[in-house]
Design an enzyme around this catalytic site. Structure first.
Site, short mmCIF file in Angstrom:
data_model
loop_
_atom_site.label_atom_id
_atom_site.label_comp_id
_atom_site.label_asym_id
_atom_site.label_seq_id
_atom_site.Cartn_x
_atom_site.Cartn_y
_atom_site.Cartn_z
N SER A 30 0.85 -1.19 0.00
CA SER A 30 0.00 0.00 0.00
C SER A 30 0.89 1.24 0.00
O SER A 30 2.12 1.15 0.07
CB SER A 30 -0.92 0.02 1.24
OG SER A 30 -0.16 0.13 2.43
N ILE A 32 3.15 4.49 -0.31
CA ILE A 32 4.30 4.88 -1.13
C ILE A 32 4.90 3.67 -1.84
O ILE A 32 5.28 3.75 -3.00
CB ILE A 32 5.36 5.60 -0.27
CG1 ILE A 32 4.81 6.93 0.26
CG2 ILE A 32 6.63 5.83 -1.07
CD1 ILE A 32 5.73 7.60 1.27
N ASP A 51 6.41 -7.78 1.13
CA ASP A 51 5.64 -7.26 2.25
C ASP A 51 5.54 -8.35 3.31
O ASP A 51 5.71 -9.54 3.02
CB ASP A 51 4.25 -6.83 1.79
CG ASP A 51 3.71 -5.68 2.63
OD1 ASP A 51 3.61 -4.56 2.11
OD2 ASP A 51 3.38 -5.91 3.82
N ASP A 75 9.70 -10.43 6.03
CA ASP A 75 9.84 -9.49 7.14
C ASP A 75 11.22 -8.87 7.05
O ASP A 75 12.23 -9.58 7.16
CB ASP A 75 9.66 -10.22 8.47
CG ASP A 75 9.73 -9.30 9.68
OD1 ASP A 75 10.14 -8.13 9.53
OD2 ASP A 75 9.38 -9.75 10.79
N TYR A 170 10.86 6.86 15.68
CA TYR A 170 10.73 7.06 14.24
C TYR A 170 11.71 8.13 13.76
O TYR A 170 12.43 7.94 12.77
CB TYR A 170 9.29 7.48 13.92
CG TYR A 170 9.00 7.61 12.43
CD1 TYR A 170 8.70 6.48 11.68
CD2 TYR A 170 9.00 8.85 11.80
CE1 TYR A 170 8.42 6.58 10.32
CE2 TYR A 170 8.72 8.96 10.45
CZ TYR A 170 8.43 7.83 9.71
OH TYR A 170 8.15 7.93 8.38
N THR A 205 -1.72 7.95 3.43
CA THR A 205 -1.64 6.49 3.35
C THR A 205 -2.17 5.89 4.64
O THR A 205 -2.33 6.59 5.65
CB THR A 205 -0.18 6.03 3.16
OG1 THR A 205 0.53 6.26 4.38
CG2 THR A 205 0.50 6.75 2.01
#
Length: 265
Positions: A30, A32, A51, A75, A170, A205
């Protein structure tokens, strides 16, 4: 228009064309990642999407190119899975020319409350996962001797301190991607492997669904952005396409913000 040596005319294919290239995109289910896979396929690349969960058949069908897109479950934080997936890509497709290192994770919490478990999860995906995938791709690129292009997904949060809400793990890992990109670009330049990154702003997103559900926060973000809006995935993928293609032959070690002017203020 002439090239820098005054030779042949520059064409769109000469800038963006990826015919005959094999591209792998992580986090491609999904957002970007999906938009990047679609753009690479449209430019002629054979695309393999990676993914953690199986990519739905209708999503895979949307990645239309000269060759049908393939999908592998992987993963990025699992070294054995990464090595096996890239070996399978090479076995299936005959090599790998482009990697879009896009998989990411955010566990937003105040630094004083963030658990070590949460910190480690984000580091494993956003930093270690980027390294593992880049390393695996580069090993095959070096062995083939044809060079390649790696594009990492950083963030405007890797180039600023944020401040709109706490998101320390992050921000830290995205900042690490910026310098990892520089370091790998220098190390792999002798092998003609270009390593660059994009630094998107907030993109509409599923990844930022919790933020989109906060109208006041989104209004603040838009007010801080000179273009006064957040981005759509299809507005980010052209930057990836450029960095992957022959038009960026002299671009490496660079992080390109796609941010509507967010960082310009």
């Amino acid at each position: 228009m002439q090239d820098h040596e005054g030779g042949g005319a520059v064409s769109l294919a000469g800038i963006f064309g990826l015919s005959g290239k094999v591209a792998a995109v992580t986090g491609a289910g999904s957002g970007i990642g999906l938009a990047a896979a679609q753009a690479l396929a449209a430019a002629g690349a054979e695309v393999v999407v990676l993914d953690r969960a199986p990519v739905a058949s209708e999503i895979l069908a949307s990645i239309r190119g000269d060759k049908p897109a393939a999908a592998l479950v992987m993963d990025v934080a699992d070294e054995a899975q990464v090595e096996a997936a890239f070996a399978e890509i090479v076995a299936r497709c005959g090599g790998i020319d482009i990697l879009v290192n896009n998989a990411g994770l955010a566990l937003r919490d105040a630094a004083v409350n963030l658990s070590l478990e949460a910190w480690d999860k984000v580091v494993a995906v956003n930093m270690t996962g980027v390294f593992l995938c880049a390393r695996a791709a580069a090993r095959h690129m070096i062995a083939a001797g044809k060079g390649g292009a790696i594009i990492n997904t950083a963030s405007i949060m890797g180039l600023s301190g944020g401040g709109l809400y706490p998101n320390i793990s992050y921000q830290t890992t995205k900042g690490a991607i910026v310098n990892m990109t520089r370091a790998l670009a220098v190390e792999w330049a002798p092998h003609n492997i270009r390593v660059n990154a994009i630094a998107p702003t907030y993109v509409r997103t599923p990844f930022i669904a919790p933020l989109l559900a906060q109208p006041e926060l989104m209004q603040r973000i838009e007010a801080m952005t000179p273009l006064r809006r957040i981005a759509e995935p299809h507005e980010v993928s052209p930057a990836i396409l450029f960095l992957a293609g022959p038009g960026a032959a002299m671009v490496t070690g660079h992080t390109l913000p796609v941010d509507g002017g967010f960082l310009a203020q």
